[in-house]
Design a protein around this motif. Structure first.
Motif, short mmCIF file in Angstrom:
data_model
loop_
_atom_site.label_atom_id
_atom_site.label_comp_id
_atom_site.label_asym_id
_atom_site.label_seq_id
_atom_site.Cartn_x
_atom_site.Cartn_y
_atom_site.Cartn_z
N GLN A 37 -48.61 53.67 104.52
CA GLN A 37 -48.59 54.67 105.51
C GLN A 37 -48.84 54.05 106.84
N SER A 38 -47.91 54.16 107.80
CA SER A 38 -48.21 53.89 109.21
C SER A 38 -49.13 54.85 109.96
N TYR A 39 -49.79 54.28 110.98
CA TYR A 39 -50.69 55.49 111.51
C TYR A 39 -51.17 54.78 113.00
N THR A 40 -51.67 55.49 113.56
CA THR A 40 -52.68 55.09 114.86
C THR A 40 -53.75 56.14 115.10
N GLY A 41 -54.85 55.65 115.41
CA GLY A 41 -56.03 56.31 115.48
C GLY A 41 -57.29 55.72 116.45
N THR A 42 -58.16 56.44 116.76
CA THR A 42 -59.52 55.84 117.38
C THR A 42 -60.74 56.18 116.41
N PHE A 43 -61.47 55.39 116.13
CA PHE A 43 -62.58 55.86 115.32
C PHE A 43 -63.81 54.94 115.96
N VAL A 44 -64.84 55.56 115.42
CA VAL A 44 -66.39 55.15 115.70
C VAL A 44 -66.95 54.31 114.63
N TYR A 45 -67.60 53.31 114.95
CA TYR A 45 -68.43 52.59 114.00
C TYR A 45 -69.50 52.37 114.30
N GLU A 46 -70.57 53.03 113.35
CA GLU A 46 -72.04 52.79 113.44
C GLU A 46 -72.54 52.01 112.29
N ARG A 47 -73.38 51.12 112.92
CA ARG A 47 -74.20 50.06 112.05
C ARG A 47 -75.52 49.87 112.61
N ASN A 48 -76.65 49.74 111.89
CA ASN A 48 -77.98 49.33 112.37
C ASN A 48 -78.19 50.18 113.72
N GLY A 49 -77.84 51.35 113.65
CA GLY A 49 -78.29 52.07 114.97
C GLY A 49 -77.47 52.00 116.31
N SER A 50 -76.45 51.00 116.01
CA SER A 50 -75.50 50.85 117.24
C SER A 50 -74.20 51.40 117.12
N PHE A 51 -73.36 51.78 118.25
CA PHE A 51 -72.04 52.27 118.02
C PHE A 51 -70.96 51.46 118.66
N SER A 52 -69.90 51.49 118.33
CA SER A 52 -68.82 51.08 118.81
C SER A 52 -67.63 51.79 118.81
N THR A 53 -66.49 51.80 119.67
CA THR A 53 -65.39 52.58 119.55
C THR A 53 -64.25 51.66 119.35
N HIS A 54 -63.08 51.86 118.48
CA HIS A 54 -61.89 50.98 118.31
C HIS A 54 -60.87 51.89 118.20
N ARG A 55 -59.73 51.26 118.65
CA ARG A 55 -58.52 51.69 118.57
C ARG A 55 -57.74 50.95 117.41
N ILE A 56 -56.91 51.65 116.54
CA ILE A 56 -56.27 50.73 115.51
C ILE A 56 -54.94 51.37 115.37
N TRP A 57 -53.79 50.38 115.16
CA TRP A 57 -52.43 50.68 114.89
C TRP A 57 -52.27 50.05 113.71
N GLN A 58 -51.47 50.63 112.78
CA GLN A 58 -50.98 50.12 111.44
C GLN A 58 -49.56 50.60 111.23
N ARG A 59 -48.77 49.40 110.84
CA ARG A 59 -47.30 49.88 110.83
C ARG A 59 -46.91 49.02 109.22
N VAL A 60 -46.21 49.85 108.37
CA VAL A 60 -45.59 49.22 107.36
C VAL A 60 -44.42 49.22 107.27
N ALA A 61 -43.82 47.91 107.36
CA ALA A 61 -42.11 47.77 107.36
C ALA A 61 -42.04 46.62 106.72
N ASP A 62 -40.67 46.50 106.25
CA ASP A 62 -40.10 45.10 105.79
C ASP A 62 -41.08 44.36 104.65
N GLY A 63 -41.89 45.27 103.93
CA GLY A 63 -42.72 44.47 103.00
C GLY A 63 -44.02 44.07 103.79
N LYS A 64 -44.35 44.45 104.96
CA LYS A 64 -45.45 43.92 105.64
C LYS A 64 -46.26 44.97 106.15
#
Length: 320
Positions: A37-64
């Motif tokens: 599955q290809s997709y794009t998105g923004t997610f929040v990551y919380e760890r040990n009381g701290s937060f960070s925001t991330h952008r992610i892009w994933q593409r599935v094509a040609d076996g990669k």
């Protein structure tokens, strides 16, 4: 390096009982979706009381499977991975990168995981404006953490996950705030910046892993197996450092072994969110070595693993 995971882990509050087969089917669908599955998105990551925001892009094509990750707040951090192997990193992540390639977890097998986790469907939820099915994985022993997954009804991918300690404390949260699978990312979206520095990797042959690295564990938590191993020279100490990676199909940890060579070293026992680090000095016929266990496992389990490491040439004796 442990990059921000696509599937962090978890256990929660929704409790509508359903058949275990339904939950396993959803996990098997997740395993397929991650590689299809290809997709794009923004997610929040919380760890040990701290937060960070991330952008992610994933593409599935040609076996990669190409994955581009960018931190949107704090210091700039960037990762590019192809088929799970880190190609380049930037920012503070560089300090955590070794010459050993990321270890792909074994093929996701819900039936096998059911030996170590109680897997249940637990109702539905709504995350990032999308409908999701909730699946919980509750460990059957004290050697791993519990997981709650909110899987997108359309794609099967995780929109949210929670990782809980053996005492039910929240250790890690991963949650999309924006998610789209309607259009695959463009080449421009997958192209890292000039600040993303290439990672040079070395590999070893799995069939000969034990003979190559010379270390083994006398005890492992049930279900954990050696997934990869490598040996490299530390550029600072010039010592040969052995690394061994283990997983149970979901959780994973690494063991690092380095000769002490008379240097003053101190045992370490620390935990940051879900990640523990335990270092213990051992004595072998070849001399003293420092064994360090790092991973998302309970700290008591990590300590037992560290003390169980043995030099294949001779049994190691703890210097406690």
């Amino acid at each position: 390096m442990r990059a921000i995971p696509l599937v962090p882990l978890l256990l929660g509050w929704l409790a509508l009982p359903a058949h275990a087969d339904d939950a396993q089917d959803r996990l098997n669908r997740l395993a397929q979706a991650e590689h299809q599955q290809s997709y794009t998105g923004t997610f929040v990551y919380e760890r040990n009381g701290s937060f960070s925001t991330h952008r992610i892009w994933q593409r599935v094509a040609d076996g990669k499977v190409r994955e581009h990750l960018l931190q949107l707040d704090g210091s700039p951090q960037e990762v590019l991975r192809v088929n799970g192997v880190t190609q380049c990193v930037s920012g503070t992540l560089e300090a955590g990168v070794s010459s050993v390639p990321d270890s792909p977890a074994r093929a996701f097998d819900a039936a096998r995981l059911s030996s170590w986790y109680d897997i249940k469907a637990a109702g539905t939820s709504r995350v990032a404006g999308r409908n999701a099915n909730v699946v919980t994985l509750t460990p059957k022993d004290q050697h791993r953490y519990g997981i709650e997954l909110h899987l997108d009804s359309e794609t099967g991918l995780p929109l949210k996950s929670l990782l809980l300690s053996e005492k039910g404390q929240l250790l890690e949260r991963f949650q999309f705030t924006d998610f789209s699978a309607s259009q695959p990312p463009t080449e421009q979206m997958l192209t890292p910046s000039a600040d993303c520095n290439a990672v040079q990797t070395v590999t070893t042959k799995m069939d000969n892993a034990r003979q190559k690295v010379g270390w083994r564990s006398d005890w492992l938590p049930p279900g954990f197996d050696l997934s990869s191993s490598a040996s490299r020279k530390d550029p600072d100490t010039k010592n040969q450092v052995t690394s061994l990676m283990y997983d149970d199909g979901l959780a994973r940890f690494s063991v690092f072994v380095e000769p002490v060579n008379g240097a003053a070293v101190t045992d370490i026992r620390t935990q940051l969110g879900p990640t523990v680090a335990v270092s213990r000095k051992v004595t072998t016929q070849k001399g003293e070595a420092m064994v360090t266990v790092v991973g998302e496992i309970p700290i008591g389990t990590a300590e037992r693993i560290a003390l169980s490491m043995r030099d294949d040439a001779a049994a190691a004796t703890s210097t406690n």
